[in-house]
Design an enzyme around this catalytic site. Structure first.
Site, short mmCIF file in Angstrom:
data_model
loop_
_atom_site.label_atom_id
_atom_site.label_comp_id
_atom_site.label_asym_id
_atom_site.label_seq_id
_atom_site.Cartn_x
_atom_site.Cartn_y
_atom_site.Cartn_z
N HIS A 266 0.83 -1.21 0.00
CA HIS A 266 0.00 0.00 0.00
C HIS A 266 0.87 1.26 0.00
O HIS A 266 0.70 2.15 -0.85
CB HIS A 266 -0.89 -0.04 1.24
CG HIS A 266 -1.83 1.12 1.37
ND1 HIS A 266 -3.16 1.04 1.05
CD2 HIS A 266 -1.63 2.39 1.81
CE1 HIS A 266 -3.74 2.22 1.27
NE2 HIS A 266 -2.83 3.05 1.75
N GLU A 267 1.80 1.34 0.93
CA GLU A 267 2.61 2.56 1.03
C GLU A 267 3.55 2.69 -0.15
O GLU A 267 3.87 3.82 -0.57
CB GLU A 267 3.38 2.57 2.35
CG GLU A 267 2.51 2.52 3.61
CD GLU A 267 1.42 3.56 3.66
OE1 GLU A 267 1.59 4.65 3.05
OE2 GLU A 267 0.38 3.31 4.29
N HIS A 270 1.77 4.60 -2.86
CA HIS A 270 1.88 6.04 -2.64
C HIS A 270 3.26 6.54 -3.08
O HIS A 270 3.39 7.57 -3.74
CB HIS A 270 1.70 6.35 -1.15
CG HIS A 270 0.30 6.33 -0.65
ND1 HIS A 270 -0.69 7.13 -1.18
CD2 HIS A 270 -0.28 5.63 0.36
CE1 HIS A 270 -1.82 6.93 -0.52
NE2 HIS A 270 -1.61 6.01 0.42
N GLU A 296 -4.61 7.94 -3.05
CA GLU A 296 -5.09 6.67 -2.49
C GLU A 296 -5.41 5.67 -3.60
O GLU A 296 -5.31 4.46 -3.39
CB GLU A 296 -6.32 6.92 -1.62
CG GLU A 296 -6.68 5.77 -0.72
CD GLU A 296 -5.62 5.45 0.32
OE1 GLU A 296 -5.58 4.29 0.78
OE2 GLU A 296 -4.83 6.36 0.66
#
Length: 504
Positions: A266-267, A270, A296
């Site tokens: 997830h990160e 980003h 997001e």
């Protein structure tokens, strides 16, 4: 009037503001990773000083004079011009900032630092009482901030507009009203089917092995560790400290595999967005992701649409088994794929499956609006949380640790305007991926071969490199050829989960 001189002066002033912001983020990153708890008070003062300095530099009347001088010239450059975009975005930032007194910015930064530090201690201790007065002050500050931005239809539209330009309370409520029944219908159908066995996800998964495997995967995605690093924290986040320094954080549980793995993916989503912005935009307000929702969309795309897909795991399941000898010997890739996509209402938003995740977001959106509107007292938040999650998902936390204390957001900034971006990101992620599949051909085969370059290249060209040059609405249209729509997202969820659960 000398356009070249004025533009050069504006860029220099904006670069100084960006540098102050980067210095502030270095302190924020340290606060969330390595800072000793005893440094919280001093750190709050430093953050407040840097916030005030950046705000004062941005709201200097000379910046307004330069923007006024450059406006006709910038408008004549056309929509594709970086210079025109810089002037337009700087004008928006300037107009917003000049509504807010520097003294308020200082108070907010100092309060936020103290609240975040208190939350870091309060959550593991299940001590809502300690942070309650701090959260009450945050709500008051959020109302004060919103009041600086009059002229909106709803008193708290300004909080949403700061995260998602052009959106407001009404548009978010309408979006949720459209999406919610479709999610509930799918959830009800899934609940009528047997649950997948996910016991393979619990066991002995040493932290060091988790970290090594997760970093191997995100390297393959394209996250550049030469311009970033990974560290542990209480609540995972990504932060860009400047050109060439985009960091991710995660957390691990040695008895459970998904938390550390999927937060890392997830990160990294980003971070790849920030690493992919055209470096010619460095030192300007364009050198950031355009909105929280678009940001997001990238974390959710890489975490879920890619990282929870069967083609992905046909390539990565064998390396995963090798990373944890014996732990996964009794499951095959299909069973593992069903396990990581199990739909089961959960207490924790960041652990939630794709079907129920947005119901967590809607819960938070409604609760924070109620606090801001005064219909919900902060003292009553824990009980309201338990009541709402029981009604929506059929579960309820035994304590506040997994309830009103679980997310850092209300304890690290203003209340309001943040959570809707998670659902917007989910919606955009499916729309972007559908467009990439249309343009790239067999993306599944590419992922199954461990080839992520085509997808990352498409995203870089259509989204990443532009930074804040275009609005979210413009990015979606340019990348997909269509306005924002929930249809690709609803289609993605139904196709995936009806196959996984054998639904007709």
């Amino acid at each position: 009037m000398n356009i070249d001189a004025d533009f050069a002066e504006l860029k220099q002033r904006l670069k100084t503001i960006e540098d102050l912001g980067d210095a502030q983020k270095v302190l924020v990153w340290d606060q969330a990773t390595y800072m000793p708890s005893g440094g919280a008070e001093a750190r709050g003062r430093l953050l407040a000083v840097l916030s005030s300095l950046a705000h004062e530099r941005l709201t200097n009347p000379d910046v307004g004079r330069l923007l006024d001088s450059l406006a006709p010239w910038a408008e004549a450059q056309g929509a594709e011009s970086d210079a025109a975009a810089l002037v337009r975005v700087a004008r928006r930032d300037y107009d917003r900032a000049t509504r807010v007194p520097s003294a308020f910015v200082h108070r907010l930064a100092e309060h936020t630092a103290a609240t975040y530090n208190a939350w870091q201690r309060a959550r593991p201790a299940n001590d809502f009482a300690t942070v309650r007065p701090l959260l009450e002050k945050t709500v008051a500050l959020s109302r004060e901030f919103a009041a600086f931005h009059n002229g909106h239809g709803h008193p708290f539209d300004a909080l949403i507009d700061h995260a998602e330009e052009g959106m407001n309370v009404e548009t978010v409520r309408a979006l949720f009203a459209d999406l919610r029944p479709k999610l509930v219908a799918l959830l009800d159908a899934i609940r009528a089917r047997p649950e997948p066995d996910d016991r393979c996800l619990s066991g002995d998964f040493p932290e060091g092995s988790q970290r090594a495997f997760g970093e191997t995967v995100v390297r393959a995605f394209g996250y550049d560790f030469g311009r970033g690093r990974s560290d542990k924290t209480a609540h995972p986040f990504m932060i860009k400290l400047g050109r060439g320094d985009v960091r991710i954080t995660t957390r691990y549980r040695s008895d459970s595999l998904p938390d550390g793995l999927f937060s890392t993916l997830h990160e990294a989503g980003h971070a790849m967005y920030e690493q992919g912005i055209d470096e010619q935009l460095d030192g300007t307000p364009l050198y950031h992701g355009t909105t929280w929702g678009v940001h997001e969309s990238q974390s959710r795309l890489w975490e879920n649409i890619v990282g929870r897909s069967l083609p992905f795991w046909r390539r990565w399941f064998a390396p995963l088994k090798a990373a944890f000898p014996g732990a996964l010997d009794k499951v095959d890739v299909e069973a593992f794929h069903r396990a990581i996509n199990k739909v089961a209402p959960s207490l924790i938003r960041t652990d939630a499956d794709e079907v129920t995740y947005n119901l967590h977001v809607m819960l938070r959106f409604d609760l924070e609006l109620a606090m801001l509107e005064g219909t919900l007292k902060v003292a009553d938040l824990p009980d309201a949380w338990r009541s709402r999650i029981r009604a929506d998902l059929g579960v309820a936390p035994a304590d506040d640790r997994d309830g009103a204390l679980q997310d850092m957001h209300w304890y690290s900034g203003l209340v309001g305007g943040q959570f809707q971006s998670y659902t917007l990101g989910n919606i955009m992620s499916a729309q972007f991926f559908a467009a990439a599949r249309r343009d790239l051909g067999d993306v599944d085969a590419q992922m199954g071969a461990g080839e992520f370059g085509p997808l990352r290249g498409w995203l870089t060209e259509r989204i990443y490199r532009h930074g804040r040059k275009y609005t979210a609405e413009e990015i979606v249209r340019r990348a997909t050829g269509e306005p924002l729509s929930i249809a690709p997202y609803v289609g993605y969820l139904n196709t995936k989960y009806r196959a996984l659960y054998g639904l007709s």
